[in-house]
Design an enzyme around this catalytic site. Structure first.
Site, short mmCIF file in Angstrom:
data_model
loop_
_atom_site.label_atom_id
_atom_site.label_comp_id
_atom_site.label_asym_id
_atom_site.label_seq_id
_atom_site.Cartn_x
_atom_site.Cartn_y
_atom_site.Cartn_z
N ASP A 135 0.85 -1.20 0.00
CA ASP A 135 0.00 0.00 0.00
C ASP A 135 0.88 1.25 0.00
OD1 ASP A 135 0.87 -0.20 2.60
OD2 ASP A 135 -1.12 -0.02 3.52
N SER A 136 2.23 1.05 -0.01
CA SER A 136 3.15 2.16 -0.26
C SER A 136 2.91 2.72 -1.66
CB SER A 136 4.61 1.70 -0.11
OG SER A 136 4.83 0.48 -0.81
N ASP A 185 -1.10 -6.08 -0.27
CA ASP A 185 -1.49 -5.44 0.99
C ASP A 185 -2.99 -5.22 1.03
OD1 ASP A 185 0.31 -4.83 3.03
OD2 ASP A 185 1.21 -3.17 1.89
N LYS A 235 -1.52 -9.27 2.81
CA LYS A 235 -0.77 -8.85 4.00
C LYS A 235 -1.64 -7.91 4.82
CE LYS A 235 3.00 -5.96 3.88
NZ LYS A 235 2.52 -4.79 4.66
N GLU A 254 -1.72 -5.47 8.51
CA GLU A 254 -0.97 -4.85 9.60
C GLU A 254 -1.68 -5.07 10.94
OE1 GLU A 254 -0.18 -0.69 8.83
OE2 GLU A 254 0.81 -1.12 6.93
N GLU A 284 8.77 -4.35 10.79
CA GLU A 284 9.22 -3.05 10.25
C GLU A 284 9.77 -2.16 11.36
OE1 GLU A 284 6.56 -1.15 7.52
OE2 GLU A 284 7.75 0.70 7.46
#
Ligand code: KIV
Length: 273
Positions: free
Chosen positions: A53-54, A92, A122, A124, A191
């Protein structure tokens, strides 16, 4: 100039990543968001491609990862999938697509899998999103966890500084990592946490850890493609190693093209019909 030779040309699967950890073979992961770059990255021998999602930052120019939508992530993942033959492709789940309730989370993950053909998602977070992770896993969708600095929570943390330096936060991270492993996540991104903590988590888990700013004790590493290729020029944290200076190479090449057009040097006789 060095090129990497792929020793095992078979398609990378979640199972293969587990074997790599068991054998002590490091896992290389890099982000990609479009067909052409994904194809080059896959051809270079990457093990895992993350449609991060970057993309919100490096593709859309946002300050955070929060604005990117599920539709946009599916668009990026679908483009990446068309260029990839060997790497495992993980997409993501964007902010807001899994935190509310586990039924919505499953619906979002199913859309990613059906519409983009990505091979895993993925997510978070730890205990707070465990129910969503469990429901997604129960549908047979592989989930990669992500702990430490979780950029979707930037408004809660207030900074992108190193996480889990304090004992209480480090203990919570270790507990969360074990919860994610027990739930059935196939890998875990760590991270921006102290190297010592990441090494400990990597040793205590049987699933692979993939670090970014988490030191060399992780089972693999991930970087954002635009950062390591020097396209994202303003970003130079300590953990980042630049492997190319494409930002300046692109500006120079485009400058030469403009010069050639303005001077009528381009096109020449051989470049016309
Ligand atoms: O979105 C992303 O690129 C990521 C990596 C930094 C792990 O989550």
């Amino acid at each position: 100039m060095s090129t990497y030779t792929v020793e095992d040309p078979r398609k990378v699967t979640t199972r293969r990543l587990a074997e790599m950890k068991a054998k002590g073979e490091k896992i290389a992961m890099l982000t990609a968001y479009d067909y052409s770059m994904a194809k080059l990255i896959d051809q270079a021998g990457m093990d895992v491609i993350l449609v991060g999602d970057s993309a919100s930052n490096v593709m859309a120019g946002n300050d955070t990862t929060l604005p990117i939508t599920l539709d946009q992530m599916i668009y990026h993942a679908k483009s990446v999938m068309k260029g990839v033959k060997r790497a495992l492709v993980v997409c993501d789940m964007p902010f807001g697509s899994y935190q509310g309730n586990s039924i919505e989370a499953l619906a979002s993950a199913v859309r990613i899998m059906k519409e983009s053909h990505a091979e895993a998602v993925k997510i978070e977070g730890g205990a707070e999103v465990l129910e969503s992770i469990q429901r997604i896993l129960s549908a047979g969708i592989p989930v990669m966890g992500h702990l430490g600095l979780t950029p979707q929570s930037i408004n809660k943390f207030g900074t992108y500084n190193v996480r889990a330096r304090e004992e209480a936060e480090a203990n919570k991270l270790i507990e969360d990592a074990k919860l994610l492993e027990q739930a059935g996540c196939f890998a875990l991104v760590l991270e921006k946490i102290p190297a010592e903590l990441a090494t400990r988590v990597s040793k205590e888990l049987s699933i692979p850890t993939i670090g970014i700013g988490a030191g060399g004790g992780c089972d693999g590493q991930v970087l954002v493609m635009h950062d390591m290729l020097g396209i994202n020029q303003g970003f130079s944290p300590r953990f980042l190693r630049r492997y190319a200076d494409l930002g300046n190479a692109i500006t120079d090449a485009v400058g030469s093209y403009i010069t050639d057009v303005k001077s009528s040097d381009f096109p020449n006789e051989k470049e016309q019909y």
